[in-house]
Design a protein around this motif. Structure first.
Motif, mmCIF file in Angstrom:
data_model
loop_
_atom_site.group_PDB
_atom_site.id
_atom_site.type_symbol
_atom_site.label_atom_id
_atom_site.label_comp_id
_atom_site.label_asym_id
_atom_site.label_seq_id
_atom_site.Cartn_x
_atom_site.Cartn_y
_atom_site.Cartn_z
ATOM 1 N N ILE A 2 1.064 -0.964 -0.048
ATOM 2 C CA ILE A 2 0.076 -0.077 -0.211
ATOM 3 C C ILE A 2 0.996 1.260 0.187
ATOM 4 C CG2 ILE A 2 -1.805 1.346 1.259
ATOM 5 C CD1 ILE A 2 -2.997 -1.058 -0.027
ATOM 6 N N GLU A 3 2.080 1.036 0.784
ATOM 7 C CA GLU A 3 2.859 2.499 0.779
ATOM 8 C C GLU A 3 3.724 2.734 -0.470
ATOM 9 O OE1 GLU A 3 5.477 1.644 4.055
ATOM 10 O OE2 GLU A 3 3.977 2.230 5.590
ATOM 11 N N SER A 4 3.712 1.620 -1.327
ATOM 12 C CA SER A 4 4.601 1.788 -2.667
ATOM 13 C C SER A 4 3.689 2.369 -3.654
ATOM 14 C CB SER A 4 5.312 0.531 -2.946
ATOM 15 O OG SER A 4 4.311 -0.498 -3.067
ATOM 16 N N ILE A 5 2.314 2.034 -3.593
ATOM 17 C CA ILE A 5 1.421 2.565 -4.706
ATOM 18 C C ILE A 5 1.086 3.784 -4.839
ATOM 19 C CG2 ILE A 5 0.625 0.105 -4.985
ATOM 20 C CD1 ILE A 5 -1.915 1.037 -3.392
ATOM 21 N N ASP A 6 0.491 4.321 -5.919
ATOM 22 C CA ASP A 6 -0.206 5.652 -6.110
ATOM 23 C C ASP A 6 -0.850 6.147 -4.980
ATOM 24 O OD1 ASP A 6 -0.946 8.262 -6.593
ATOM 25 O OD2 ASP A 6 -0.782 7.760 -8.798
ATOM 26 N N LYS A 7 -0.772 7.173 -4.177
ATOM 27 C CA LYS A 7 -1.682 7.457 -3.034
ATOM 28 C C LYS A 7 -2.925 8.186 -3.589
ATOM 29 C CE LYS A 7 1.526 7.253 -0.151
ATOM 30 N NZ LYS A 7 1.659 6.460 1.082
ATOM 31 N N LYS A 8 -3.258 8.197 -4.924
ATOM 32 C CA LYS A 8 -4.577 8.494 -5.438
ATOM 33 C C LYS A 8 -5.171 7.191 -5.793
ATOM 34 C CE LYS A 8 -2.807 12.751 -7.686
ATOM 35 N NZ LYS A 8 -2.291 13.330 -8.718
ATOM 36 N N LEU A 9 -4.731 6.100 -5.735
ATOM 37 C CA LEU A 9 -5.584 4.893 -6.147
ATOM 38 C C LEU A 9 -6.291 4.571 -5.168
ATOM 39 C CD1 LEU A 9 -5.878 2.415 -7.944
ATOM 40 C CD2 LEU A 9 -4.109 1.252 -6.503
ATOM 41 N N ALA A 10 -7.770 4.460 -5.215
ATOM 42 C CA ALA A 10 -8.773 3.812 -4.575
ATOM 43 C C ALA A 10 -8.687 2.161 -4.553
ATOM 44 C CB ALA A 10 -10.199 4.361 -5.130
ATOM 45 N N VAL A 11 -8.270 1.953 -3.260
ATOM 46 C CA VAL A 11 -8.294 0.439 -3.016
ATOM 47 C C VAL A 11 -9.433 -0.180 -2.988
ATOM 48 C CG1 VAL A 11 -7.449 -1.395 -1.428
ATOM 49 C CG2 VAL A 11 -5.989 0.662 -1.478
ATOM 50 N N PRO A 12 -9.877 -0.923 -3.823
ATOM 51 C CA PRO A 12 -11.364 -1.671 -3.994
ATOM 52 C C PRO A 12 -11.765 -2.497 -2.734
ATOM 53 C CG PRO A 12 -9.704 -3.152 -5.265
ATOM 54 C CD PRO A 12 -9.084 -1.891 -4.724
ATOM 55 N N LYS A 13 -12.762 -2.134 -2.311
ATOM 56 C CA LYS A 13 -13.548 -2.847 -1.295
ATOM 57 C C LYS A 13 -13.470 -4.350 -1.205
ATOM 58 C CE LYS A 13 -13.754 1.106 1.230
ATOM 59 N NZ LYS A 13 -12.747 1.325 1.951
ATOM 60 N N LYS A 14 -13.902 -5.081 -0.335
ATOM 61 C CA LYS A 14 -13.981 -6.641 -0.374
ATOM 62 C C LYS A 14 -15.271 -6.859 -1.099
ATOM 63 C CE LYS A 14 -15.202 -10.647 2.430
ATOM 64 N NZ LYS A 14 -15.405 -10.906 3.981
ATOM 65 N N SER A 15 -16.277 -6.158 -1.094
ATOM 66 C CA SER A 15 -17.513 -6.712 -2.037
ATOM 67 C C SER A 15 -17.165 -6.462 -3.496
ATOM 68 C CB SER A 15 -18.616 -5.691 -1.563
ATOM 69 O OG SER A 15 -18.131 -4.447 -1.887
ATOM 70 N N LYS A 16 -16.351 -5.217 -4.003
ATOM 71 C CA LYS A 16 -15.872 -5.094 -5.154
ATOM 72 C C LYS A 16 -14.944 -6.141 -5.698
ATOM 73 C CE LYS A 16 -14.653 -2.818 -9.102
ATOM 74 N NZ LYS A 16 -15.690 -2.688 -10.065
ATOM 75 N N ILE A 17 -13.967 -6.692 -5.011
ATOM 76 C CA ILE A 17 -13.420 -7.826 -5.276
ATOM 77 C C ILE A 17 -14.160 -9.118 -5.342
ATOM 78 C CG2 ILE A 17 -11.418 -9.313 -4.547
ATOM 79 C CD1 ILE A 17 -10.192 -7.133 -3.175
ATOM 80 N N ASN A 18 -14.941 -9.318 -4.368
ATOM 81 C CA ASN A 18 -15.922 -10.525 -4.706
ATOM 82 C C ASN A 18 -16.626 -10.547 -5.850
ATOM 83 O OD1 ASN A 18 -14.949 -11.764 -2.339
ATOM 84 N ND2 ASN A 18 -16.719 -10.822 -1.004
ATOM 85 N N ASN A 19 -17.061 -9.364 -6.458
ATOM 86 C CA ASN A 19 -17.838 -9.140 -7.314
ATOM 87 C C ASN A 19 -16.958 -9.443 -8.677
ATOM 88 O OD1 ASN A 19 -20.378 -8.348 -6.380
ATOM 89 N ND2 ASN A 19 -19.952 -6.347 -6.248
ATOM 90 N N LEU A 20 -15.996 -8.904 -8.718
ATOM 91 C CA LEU A 20 -15.062 -9.408 -9.915
ATOM 92 C C LEU A 20 -14.899 -10.776 -10.059
ATOM 93 C CD1 LEU A 20 -12.430 -6.210 -9.468
ATOM 94 C CD2 LEU A 20 -14.124 -6.664 -11.247
ATOM 95 N N VAL A 21 -14.687 -11.699 -8.772
ATOM 96 C CA VAL A 21 -14.219 -12.879 -8.929
ATOM 97 C C VAL A 21 -15.422 -13.547 -9.391
ATOM 98 C CG1 VAL A 21 -13.928 -14.974 -7.348
ATOM 99 C CG2 VAL A 21 -12.519 -12.970 -6.952
ATOM 100 N N ASP A 22 -16.802 -13.295 -8.791
ATOM 101 C CA ASP A 22 -17.892 -13.867 -9.390
ATOM 102 C C ASP A 22 -18.127 -13.512 -10.874
ATOM 103 O OD1 ASP A 22 -18.397 -14.575 -6.965
ATOM 104 O OD2 ASP A 22 -19.765 -12.954 -6.213
ATOM 105 N N GLN A 23 -17.933 -12.448 -11.396
ATOM 106 C CA GLN A 23 -17.992 -12.039 -12.958
ATOM 107 C C GLN A 23 -17.314 -13.118 -13.581
ATOM 108 O OE1 GLN A 23 -20.255 -10.291 -14.097
ATOM 109 N NE2 GLN A 23 -19.532 -10.934 -16.216
ATOM 110 N N LEU A 24 -15.970 -13.288 -13.096
ATOM 111 C CA LEU A 24 -14.714 -13.825 -13.699
ATOM 112 C C LEU A 24 -15.158 -15.515 -13.952
ATOM 113 C CD1 LEU A 24 -12.085 -14.386 -15.104
ATOM 114 C CD2 LEU A 24 -11.191 -14.702 -12.730
ATOM 115 N N TYR A 25 -15.696 -15.943 -12.645
ATOM 116 C CA TYR A 25 -16.396 -17.406 -12.482
ATOM 117 C C TYR A 25 -17.451 -17.422 -13.636
ATOM 118 C CZ TYR A 25 -18.883 -21.379 -10.991
ATOM 119 O OH TYR A 25 -19.377 -22.618 -11.065
#
Length: 392
Positions: A2-25
């Protein structure tokens, strides 16, 4: 991170990641559904295993088919279901029915269902009109690989009974391992293996001995497991490979090692089991295996005959063991090797003709006395759909 990436990046929430995984599946599932829809025939594979301590059991259902789009055979996992005890035939059949409905696989498209030889698997796909006599002899399944017990085993398991549109074919490798397990019933061989297991256990419990063995050879001893294919062969092979280092460490530790005569007998046992381990490794491949069944069985039968002749006077107990294994092999696989058997199936022999790498040697240019009867039973009239595993 987290410290090494761009500070402007919005880290996705758990629900967002779950939705991406579900969509990929869902995208991948849709792709495989389309492939299964275009496949002419599909093989289903079933296996049950249990966690240590019997805390949970699982049924895996896979599909093997030829994909016209990619022009190759594919093997995918359709479902992994946690089962509750007892693992009855009705429970297994219900899971298979739900899985085929979920993936849109009609029963008339299923060529065969490949399972182990457990009594619950046999009953799940048994024709209700079959003689009840065939169900009195059955095999049990244990642990995570549902190890087949030879107590009351079904000698007619290679017959393809029908359940609606489903046919069942037991796993050839599971059955092959039942032949190998005969070595555990030969008293003199069992005593020898017990001596080996005692030595292996002694080394594996000592960190000092293990460290010294690693320094000398870079390897450690392998402990066999009854539910792991070829594990006895792997155990004695590693023991023979580390013979010199093993003797050195045993001398330093003040332990008794194997006698010269026992080393010689272990080497003979390894030679007996070597072809079984090689063919097991080859036949457990995901797709291209049906055409290899007959060549493998013929090779193993010839190996056991030659082994008996070569060791007729030096090791009579091993000679007797090889003869028993050959008789057992011929009996278990008579439906593939003996055209006069009432439940003979020409599918495995016919599949050889569809693979140019084995056809000439296995059935055309081979002068073995067992080949001519097999060759005559393979009719061009057999529908090519039976050999989709072996051909494009």
């Amino acid at each position: 991170m987290i410290e090494s990436i761009d500070k402007k990046l919005a880290v996705p929430k758990k629900s967002k990641i779950n939705n991406l995984v579900d969509q990929l599946y869902n995208d991948e599932k849709l792709k495989f559904r389309e492939q299964l829809a275009t496949a002419r025939k599909i093989n289903l594979g079933l296996d049950i295993w249990t966690k240590r301590g019997l805390t949970a059991s699982f049924l895996a259902i896979s599909a093997c088919y030829f994909c016209p789009q990619e022009e190759k055979a594919k093997h995918i996992l359709l479902n992994l279901v946690q089962l509750s005890h007892p693992h009855t035939a009705d429970c297994i059949k219900t899971c298979v029915d739900r899985c085929t409905q979920e993936w849109g696989i009609p029963k008339n498209k299923i060529l065969t269902v490949i399972t182990d030889n457990g009594s619950n698997m046999v009953a799940a796909f048994k024709d209700n009109e079959q003689d009840d006599h065939s169900s009195t002899e059955e095999e049990e399944s244990q642990d995570d690989s549902e190890e087949d017990s030879e107590n009351g085993e079904d000698q007619s398991f290679f017959f393809l009974p029908r359940f609606g549109a489903l046919e069942r074919m037991p796993c050839v490798v599971h059955t092959l391992q039942l032949v190998v397990n005969i070595i555990q019933k030969e008293a003199s061989v069992k005593r020898l293996l017990d001596r080996v297991r005692l030595l292996v256990r002694l080394f594996r419990k000592s960190s000092v001995a293990t460290e010294q063995l690693l320094k000398l050879s870079g390897l450690t001893l392998i402990k066999d497991c009854p539910t792991r294919w070829s594990s006895t062969y792997l155990m004695i092979t590693r023991l023979i490979d580390l013979k010199d280092s093993l003797n050195q460490v045993a001398d330093r530790m003040g332990w008794d090692c194997l006698l010269p005569s026992e080393w010689q007998r272990i080497t003979t046992l390894r030679d007996l089991l070597l072809p079984f381990a090689e063919h097991t490794q080859m036949l457990q491949s995901d797709t291209m295996s049906l055409c290899l069944v007959v060549p493998a069985l013929l090779d193993l039968s010839a190996h056991l005959s030659e082994f008996s002749q070569a060791n007729g006077t030096s090791h009579k107990d091993f000679t007797s063991l090889a003869k028993k294994m050959k008789a057992n092999l011929d009996q278990r696989f008579s439906c593939f090797l003996n055209p006069s058997d009432s439940k003979f199936s020409p599918l495995a022999s016919a599949a050889c003709f569809f693979d140019p790498t084995v056809s000439a040697y296995a059935l055309i240019e081979n002068d073995d006395e067992h080949i001519n009867p097999l060759r005559s039973t393979v009719s061009p009239a057999i529908p090519a759909r039976f050999f989709f595993i072996s051909v494009k």
